[in-house]
Motif scaffolding. Structure first.
Motif, mmCIF file in Angstrom:
data_model
loop_
_atom_site.group_PDB
_atom_site.id
_atom_site.type_symbol
_atom_site.label_atom_id
_atom_site.label_comp_id
_atom_site.label_asym_id
_atom_site.label_seq_id
_atom_site.Cartn_x
_atom_site.Cartn_y
_atom_site.Cartn_z
ATOM 1 N N VAL A 15 0.837 -1.204 0.000
ATOM 2 C CA VAL A 15 0.000 0.000 0.000
ATOM 3 C C VAL A 15 0.873 1.257 0.000
ATOM 4 O O VAL A 15 0.618 2.209 -0.749
ATOM 5 N N ARG A 16 1.895 1.272 0.827
ATOM 6 C CA ARG A 16 2.780 2.445 0.899
ATOM 7 C C ARG A 16 3.399 2.732 -0.458
ATOM 8 O O ARG A 16 3.436 3.880 -0.922
ATOM 9 N N GLN A 17 3.890 1.688 -1.140
ATOM 10 C CA GLN A 17 4.525 1.889 -2.432
ATOM 11 C C GLN A 17 3.524 2.340 -3.481
ATOM 12 O O GLN A 17 3.855 3.158 -4.359
ATOM 13 N N ALA A 18 2.291 1.849 -3.399
ATOM 14 C CA ALA A 18 1.251 2.278 -4.337
ATOM 15 C C ALA A 18 0.971 3.763 -4.188
ATOM 16 O O ALA A 18 0.793 4.486 -5.173
ATOM 17 N N VAL A 19 0.942 4.262 -2.959
ATOM 18 C CA VAL A 19 0.709 5.685 -2.709
ATOM 19 C C VAL A 19 1.847 6.531 -3.265
ATOM 20 O O VAL A 19 1.639 7.617 -3.826
ATOM 21 N N LEU A 20 3.066 6.037 -3.138
ATOM 22 C CA LEU A 20 4.229 6.797 -3.606
ATOM 23 C C LEU A 20 4.369 6.768 -5.126
ATOM 24 O O LEU A 20 4.851 7.726 -5.725
ATOM 25 N N ASP A 21 3.945 5.669 -5.754
ATOM 26 C CA ASP A 21 4.188 5.487 -7.188
ATOM 27 C C ASP A 21 3.020 5.881 -8.076
ATOM 28 O O ASP A 21 3.183 6.018 -9.288
ATOM 29 N N HIS A 22 1.821 6.042 -7.509
ATOM 30 C CA HIS A 22 0.632 6.281 -8.323
ATOM 31 C C HIS A 22 -0.209 7.411 -7.740
ATOM 32 O O HIS A 22 -0.061 7.767 -6.568
ATOM 33 N N ILE A 23 -1.101 7.940 -8.573
ATOM 34 C CA ILE A 23 -2.161 8.810 -8.082
ATOM 35 C C ILE A 23 -3.430 7.958 -7.996
ATOM 36 O O ILE A 23 -3.518 6.906 -8.649
ATOM 37 N N PRO A 24 -4.434 8.370 -7.216
ATOM 38 C CA PRO A 24 -5.623 7.520 -7.046
ATOM 39 C C PRO A 24 -6.282 7.095 -8.346
ATOM 40 O O PRO A 24 -6.714 5.945 -8.493
#
Length: 278
Positions: A15-24
């Motif tokens: 989840v942390r990496q998804a927040v850093l690598d993507h926008i919603p």
């Protein structure tokens, strides 16, 4: 005993990496900016677990994430072209300028509006400070440039910026040859500007950054009207005179963000400023 974790360490890392690598919106959620609600929705989509916003906030703190104003990048940005400009184009411009005893300037345009409040001030906690100014709105435009040694030049004008205005801004302001670096705005690359430059090759040469600075990627402030990505930072004691000015991030757009005090500071920066109105 440690705090109970609903998500495993591996799940938290995902989840942390998804927040850093993507926008919603990349992940099928609403908005381009992450809030605790969107991150909670992402967790529910992945692991079918619901969090309250305070609970989500504790996870974010544990992950070392803070709520910030994001920087922006144009979708037209080409990292390979930026790297090439960084490593080859800029050193070549700098070497030519040095050989010709010329000056390198980084330039751009900006609008200045009377009702724009910039910067921060101190005030009582929970009470927003008030700045009193005229309610009459007016604006002017400016073309500014800063040298690699920090010398500032600018011209103020009232009409919209186009090729004709740009050519007027370049006439008779410099005491030696200059190499002027701009973004790829259509006026900078227009036939009229190219024709004007062809007759002034011994005075001005124009160079372009590797991408257009759109509203999605604003140029920097009056102190440095150029791009963060395209301009390398000095790396050694001998590089300062021939290195581009350090970026000082700020946004520029039709609503503008520079007050008269900023212009006054800019005037004091250089005895050779473009100061006459057009």
């Amino acid at each position: 005993m440690g705090e109970h974790q609903v998500l495993s360490e591996a799940e938290q890392a995902v989840v942390r990496q998804a927040v850093l690598d993507h926008i919603p919106s990349d992940l099928g959620l609403s908005s381009q900016l992450w809030a605790r609600g969107q991150i909670g929705e992402l967790i529910f989509k992945l692991y079918r677990v619901r969090f309250t916003e305070p609970g989500m906030g504790r996870y974010l703190k544990r992950w070392g994430l803070t709520f910030q104003r994001p920087d922006r990048r144009a979708v037209e940005r080409d990292p390979a072209a930026v790297r090439l400009w960084h490593e080859e184009t800029w050193p070549a411009i700098r070497a030519r300028a040095k050989a010709e005893n010329a000056e390198v300037l980084f330039g751009d345009q900006v609008g200045i509006r009377s009702d724009q409040v910039t910067g921060r001030t101190w005030g009582a906690k929970g009470t927003t400070p008030i700045v009193r100014r005229t309610g009459n709105r007016f604006s002017v435009n400016a073309m500014s440039a800063i040298s690699t040694c920090g010398r500032m030049h600018f011209v103020v004008f009232t009409e919209s910026f186009d090729a004709k205005v740009m050519c007027r801004c370049l006439v008779g302001h410099f005491d030696r040859k200059i190499h002027l670096v701009f973004d790829r705005h259509s006026a900078h690359r227009s036939k009229a500007v190219r024709a004007w430059l062809a007759g002034h090759e011994d005075q001005i040469e124009l160079h372009f950054l590797p991408f257009v600075l759109t509203r999605a990627e604003p140029p920097t402030s009056w102190s440095t009207p150029t791009s963060n990505a395209a301009c390398p930072t000095p790396t050694g004691p001998g590089t300062r005179p021939n290195s581009p000015p350090k970026p000082a991030g700020s946004s520029i757009d039709a609503s503008v963000n520079h007050t008269s005090s900023a212009a006054t500071s800019a005037v004091r920066t250089s005895a050779a400023s473009w100061t006459r109105p057009l």
